[in-house]
Design a protein around this motif. Structure first.
Motif, PDB file in Angstrom:
ATOM      1  N   GLU A   1     -64.911 -55.537   7.966  1.00 28.99           N
ATOM      2  CA  GLU A   1     -65.547 -54.951   9.152  1.00 28.99           C
ATOM      3  C   GLU A   1     -66.554 -53.875   8.732  1.00 28.99           C
TER       4      GLU A   1
ATOM      5  N   THR B   1     -76.962 -52.904  19.665  1.00 30.11           N
ATOM      6  CA  THR B   1     -75.746 -53.673  19.451  1.00 30.11           C
ATOM      7  C   THR B   1     -75.345 -53.561  17.989  1.00 30.11           C
TER       8      THR B   1
ATOM      9  N   SER C   1     -64.972 -53.916  15.574  1.00 28.81           N
ATOM     10  CA  SER C   1     -63.922 -54.168  16.560  1.00 28.81           C
ATOM     11  C   SER C   1     -63.778 -52.981  17.510  1.00 28.81           C
ATOM     12  N   SER C   2     -63.071 -53.208  18.610  1.00 33.48           N
ATOM     13  CA  SER C   2     -62.873 -52.137  19.584  1.00 33.48           C
ATOM     14  C   SER C   2     -62.026 -51.004  18.989  1.00 33.48           C
TER      15      SER C   2
END
Length: 267
Positions: free
Chosen positions: A240, A261, A266-267
């Motif tokens: 990530e 963006t 990830s959240s």
């Protein structure tokens, strides 16, 4: 500085899409678990940095082949199945705290003599808590200069397992190092954390990476971890992006009224 950078003022909202470099913390955790796995792992989105470079160099010295395609941000790791094959190695970690702590636990799984050292600043960074825990697991390991800091010298015959405890208010890297090595011990490992656990998100990160490689950790409560002997399985793992690096692009959009963006986060 040899290079000059021309910065042009922003005159309109910033808009676009970007994927920042991979997380250093995730990259080094994935390298350790991939090195201990059975089979060949492909890592994508890896970070190229001094910390990851010394980790890769050390794994190669420990007999774990790692190839790094810098241009495509990928690495291929041929795992050792939980048993580092080299019987003697001298590892140089410069000032990479994650590397020396993770690799100290990694080396304890081997069968041989290993020495881990770094630069002047590294020799001021504590590692005695990890050394003491490994000693409880039957590893002949010590801080060579008696300073509770590197260099670390070890005569390893594998990790026996058993029970140990760690203070929760010290670096989470000690606990992460023990957790990642634990599945490859000869018997179950039980770790108790005393006091409040600092940097819990980094422990969650470690457990998440281990799970991606097939390892199960039982957590009866937030201060206890139990790991039975098991085998990491090679996989294809995407690193990530680094959330801290992403914050600059979020800020650019917020300040200018634009829209950015950040891919892969990830959240």
């Amino acid at each position: 500085m040899d290079d000059t950078y021309l910065v042009k003022p922003v005159t309109e909202p910033v808009r676009g899409s970007i994927r920042p470099p991979g997380s250093k913390s995730l990259t080094n955790r994935a390298l350790i678990t991939a090195a201990l796995a059975s089979g060949t792992t492909k890592l994508t989105g890896v970070l190229a940095s001094d910390d990851t470079r010394v980790m890769v160099e050390s794994l190669n010295r420990m007999g774990v082949p790692v190839t790094h395609d810098v241009e495509n941000c990928t690495m291929e790791v041929i795992g050792c199945g939980g048993k580092p094959p080299v019987e003697k190695a001298d590892l140089w970690l410069e000032n990479s705290g994650t590397s020396i702590r993770f690799l100290t636990a990694f080396c304890s799984l081997g069968n041989g003599e290993y020495r881990l050292d770094g630069n002047e600043r590294m020799r001021e960074r504590p590692i005695s808590n990890l050394v003491e825990s490994l000693t409880k697991f039957g590893v002949d390991v010590e801080c060579e200069l008696g300073t509770d800091c590197p260099p670390v010298r070890m005569k390893a015959t594998g990790l026996s397992g058993g029970k140990t405890s760690l203070a929760g208010n010290i670096s989470s890297q000690y606990l992460s190092a023990l957790l990642m090595a634990a599945p490859c011990a000869s018997k179950s490992v039980d770790i108790e954390v005393t006091g409040d656990l600092v940097s819990k998100p980094y422990i969650d990160m470690t457990l998440g990476v281990m799970a991606q490689f097939g390892a199960t950790v039982l957590c009866p409560d937030p201060h206890r971890f139990s790991i039975s002997p098991q085998q990491y399985k090679a996989t294809n793992y995407a690193i990530e992006p680094d959330a801290s690096a992403a914050s600059y692009f979020f800020a650019a959009a917020a300040i200018t009224g634009g829209e950015v963006t950040v891919e892969g986060l990830s959240s």
